[in-house]
Design a protein around this motif. Structure first.
Motif, PDB file in Angstrom:
ATOM      1  N   GLY A  35       0.974  -1.170   0.201  1.00 30.30           N
ATOM      2  CA  GLY A  35       0.080  -0.215  -0.013  1.00 30.30           C
ATOM      3  C   GLY A  35       0.891   1.396   0.077  1.00 30.30           C
ATOM      4  O   GLY A  35       0.149   2.302   0.235  1.00 30.30           O
ATOM      5  N   GLY A  36       2.281   1.283  -0.062  1.00 33.08           N
ATOM      6  CA  GLY A  36       2.985   2.278  -0.290  1.00 33.08           C
ATOM      7  C   GLY A  36       2.763   2.996  -1.544  1.00 33.08           C
ATOM      8  O   GLY A  36       2.285   2.546  -2.606  1.00 33.08           O
ATOM      9  N   LYS A 174      -2.734  -3.640  10.580  1.00 31.47           N
ATOM     10  CA  LYS A 174      -3.035  -2.592   9.310  1.00 31.47           C
ATOM     11  C   LYS A 174      -4.070  -3.167   8.551  1.00 31.47           C
ATOM     12  O   LYS A 174      -4.795  -2.469   8.131  1.00 31.47           O
ATOM     13  CB  LYS A 174      -1.694  -2.241   8.630  1.00 31.47           C
ATOM     14  N   ILE A 265      -6.819  -2.001  -0.499  1.00 31.44           N
ATOM     15  CA  ILE A 265      -5.819  -1.265  -0.067  1.00 31.44           C
ATOM     16  C   ILE A 265      -5.620   0.297  -0.645  1.00 31.44           C
ATOM     17  O   ILE A 265      -5.550   1.138   0.404  1.00 31.44           O
ATOM     18  CB  ILE A 265      -4.546  -1.890  -0.687  1.00 31.44           C
ATOM     19  N   GLN A 266      -6.134   0.532  -1.647  1.00 30.47           N
ATOM     20  CA  GLN A 266      -6.168   1.973  -2.209  1.00 30.47           C
ATOM     21  C   GLN A 266      -7.378   2.793  -1.457  1.00 30.47           C
ATOM     22  O   GLN A 266      -7.058   3.866  -1.113  1.00 30.47           O
ATOM     23  CB  GLN A 266      -6.270   2.085  -3.559  1.00 30.47           C
ATOM     24  N   ARG A 268      -8.233   2.233   1.639  1.00 30.58           N
ATOM     25  CA  ARG A 268      -7.758   2.171   3.076  1.00 30.58           C
ATOM     26  C   ARG A 268      -6.571   3.403   3.169  1.00 30.58           C
ATOM     27  O   ARG A 268      -6.460   4.226   4.113  1.00 30.58           O
ATOM     28  CB  ARG A 268      -6.966   0.959   3.606  1.00 30.58           C
ATOM     29  N   MET A 269      -5.571   3.317   1.970  1.00 30.75           N
ATOM     30  CA  MET A 269      -4.574   4.336   1.925  1.00 30.75           C
ATOM     31  C   MET A 269      -4.867   5.765   1.494  1.00 30.75           C
ATOM     32  O   MET A 269      -4.252   6.769   2.128  1.00 30.75           O
ATOM     33  CB  MET A 269      -3.512   3.782   1.192  1.00 30.75           C
ATOM     34  N   GLN A 270      -5.790   5.902   0.463  1.00 23.07           N
ATOM     35  CA  GLN A 270      -5.956   7.215   0.087  1.00 23.07           C
ATOM     36  C   GLN A 270      -7.452   7.603  -0.306  1.00 23.07           C
ATOM     37  O   GLN A 270      -7.644   8.704  -0.739  1.00 23.07           O
ATOM     38  CB  GLN A 270      -5.085   7.342  -1.401  1.00 23.07           C
TER      39      GLN A 270
END
Length: 309
Positions: A35-36, A174, A265-266, A268-270
């Protein structure tokens, strides 16, 4: 998963505490997404970085610390410089919990060896068993340098699966994907990439994607990753047939597949998704292809290249 007392693989290399410089390039390992942001390919050192390292060397030399001596000690051991404490990750690497996780990983790898040796032999072929490299913080592989932020990955260049066991803490906290079978799914997925390497899927993909646009390469990468998920499901099927699964184990694997889908993931992250950037598959796809392998147990049912994904 009922694993204690079972055979542990000898193909485990414990390099926790070791590491090295280099670059984790585009043609390198096949990894679990973390997810980075995008990583810089190549990994070469700039002139400014080289000058900085030279300055650091002479400063430490004036303090009585000879870096050449320190680096020359080798052996992968922990080296403590004066005034520096052992890192938290290095301390965790020696904890009873980490040692038990290591034994569990060795058992999961052994079970995967049994499954794929049997499948290859049934086809008149010989299975080459991969190595599992356990590391902490960073590692140098044939695919270049990787940090823990890279996530677990398989390197076709040396036929090894690389795993920082701290990833499992992140998987639980996470990604909300706790459980020993969620961990086993991660290893089985990377072993699936090794199977693809032996059968020619990865070499063909690595060769073809050099001529593809980024969008085309992403779409092909999704098919590669979903096949590895399907292969992980096959491993799960044979593990169930041995009577090793506990109630809820498959749910743990399916939940892990959902939590590391590109869309999840996207979000969650952005907070939003960019479908054209997907390169591992959506949560629904990853769960469906794992379950497909688990339900059938047949390699031929994992053809993600001839079927709609």
């Amino acid at each position: 998963m009922e694993w204690k007392g079972r055979r542990q693989s000898s193909n485990v290399e414990d390099q926790r505490g070791a590491g090295g410089p280099g670059g984790f390039g585009r043609g390198g390992g096949f990894r679990i997404p973390m997810g980075g942001g995008p990583r810089r390919a190549g990994g070469g050192l700039s002139i400014g970085t080289i000058i900085f390292l030279v300055v650091i060397y002479f400063v430490l030399k004036m303090m009585g610390i000879d870096l050449l001596q320190v680096l020359g000690q080798g052996g992968g051991g922990q080296v403590n410089l004066p005034g520096f404490e052992q890192t938290e990750s290095a301390t965790r690497a020696n904890s009873p919990q980490q040692e038990e996780t290591k034994q569990f990983m060795a058992t999961v790898l052994a079970e995967s060896e049994d499954v794929w040796n049997g499948i290859f032999q049934a086809s008149g072929e010989q299975y080459e068993e991969p190595k599992l490299v356990l590391f902490s913080d960073s590692i140098q592989s044939a695919c270049g340098f990787a940090s823990a932020a890279s996530g677990p990955f398989y390197c076709p260049g040396d036929h090894k699966v690389y795993l920082d066991m701290g990833f499992f803490d992140e998987l639980a906290s996470k990604f909300d994907a706790a459980g020993d079978f969620a961990q086993a799914y991660v290893v089985a997925h990377e072993v699936g990439h090794h199977v693809q390497n032996l059968t020619g899927v990865l070499p063909q993909f690595n060769n073809a994607r050099q001529r593809m646009s980024e969008a085309e390469a992403n779409q092909m990468s999704i098919r590669v990753e979903l096949q590895a998920d399907c292969y992980a499901g096959i491993w799960g099927k044979y593990t169930e047939q041995k009577g090793l699964l506990d109630v809820g184990d498959i749910d743990e694997a399916l939940n892990a597949a959902v939590q590391i889908g590109d869309d999840t993931i996207q979000k969650r992250m952005q907070g939003y998704v960019v479908p054209e950037s997907f390169n591992h598959g959506t949560s629904e796809q990853r769960q469906r292809w794992f379950k497909r392998g688990f339900d059938s147990g047949r390699v031929q049912d994992c053809d993600t290249f001839s079927n709609d994904v």
